[in-house]
Design a protein around this motif. Structure first.
Motif, PDB file in Angstrom:
ATOM      1  N   ALA A  92       0.837  -1.204   0.000  1.00 12.79           N
ATOM      2  CA  ALA A  92       0.000   0.000   0.000  1.00 12.79           C
ATOM      3  C   ALA A  92       0.872   1.255   0.000  1.00 12.79           C
ATOM      4  N   GLY A  93       1.939   1.232   0.781  1.00  8.67           N
ATOM      5  CA  GLY A  93       2.862   2.369   0.817  1.00  8.67           C
ATOM      6  C   GLY A  93       3.544   2.601  -0.517  1.00  8.67           C
ATOM      7  N   ILE A  94       3.875   1.524  -1.200  1.00  4.76           N
ATOM      8  CA  ILE A  94       4.499   1.654  -2.527  1.00  4.76           C
ATOM      9  C   ILE A  94       3.521   2.296  -3.507  1.00  4.76           C
ATOM     10  N   PHE A  95       2.268   1.893  -3.443  1.00  7.11           N
ATOM     11  CA  PHE A  95       1.272   2.533  -4.316  1.00  7.11           C
ATOM     12  C   PHE A  95       1.027   3.980  -3.905  1.00  7.11           C
ATOM     13  N   GLU A  96       1.214   4.293  -2.630  1.00  2.00           N
ATOM     14  CA  GLU A  96       1.099   5.696  -2.226  1.00  2.00           C
ATOM     15  C   GLU A  96       2.199   6.523  -2.876  1.00  2.00           C
ATOM     16  N   SER A 105      -3.889   1.841  -3.291  1.00  2.00           N
ATOM     17  CA  SER A 105      -3.209   2.171  -2.043  1.00  2.00           C
ATOM     18  C   SER A 105      -4.180   2.234  -0.868  1.00  2.00           C
ATOM     19  N   MET A 106      -5.279   2.933  -1.056  1.00  2.00           N
ATOM     20  CA  MET A 106      -6.264   3.059   0.021  1.00  2.00           C
ATOM     21  C   MET A 106      -6.926   1.724   0.332  1.00  2.00           C
ATOM     22  N   GLY A 107      -7.203   0.951  -0.705  1.00  2.00           N
ATOM     23  CA  GLY A 107      -7.801  -0.362  -0.488  1.00  2.00           C
ATOM     24  C   GLY A 107      -6.893  -1.281   0.312  1.00  2.00           C
TER      25      GLY A 107
END
Length: 106
Positions: A9-13, A42-44
């Motif tokens: 998720a952090g990588i997608f952020e 990221s949020m998902g």
């Protein structure tokens, strides 16, 4: 598994934060689409990780990963300054992430 989900998720952020620059205020269709897609993923994934991890820890780690990655890519891609003070601050954020991992029961 929640920690791995949180890191992804952090990588997608990082992806959506950098995408904001490339989308030029959401005026370029492909970068805009990829940025929005990264936001949703990221949020998902953050939401999935927060099912197991404390929400404060999950959010702090997620934003920390995003901040470190975005700052480093800003230095690399956009020639932003890489001052000693800035790099030390990024190391402190990383130390906070590691600290939260150590003290958070799973």
């Amino acid at each position: 598994m929640a920690w791995i989900t949180l890191v992804v998720a952090g990588i997608f952020e990082i992806g959506w934060a950098i995408g904001l620059k490339y989308s030029q205020g959401f005026t370029r269709p492909l970068p805009t689409t990829l940025t929005i897609l990264s936001m949703i993923i990221s949020m998902g994934l953050l939401g999935m990780a927060a099912r197991t991890l404390p929400v404060g820890t999950a959010y702090a780690v997620w934003t920390g990963i995003g901040a470190i990655g975005t700052a480093l890519l800003g230095i690399y891609l956009f020639e932003e300054p890489a001052t000693t003070a800035r790099l030390v601050c990024l190391v402190l954020i990383a130390a906070g992430i590691v600290g939260l991992k150590i003290v958070t029961p799973t």
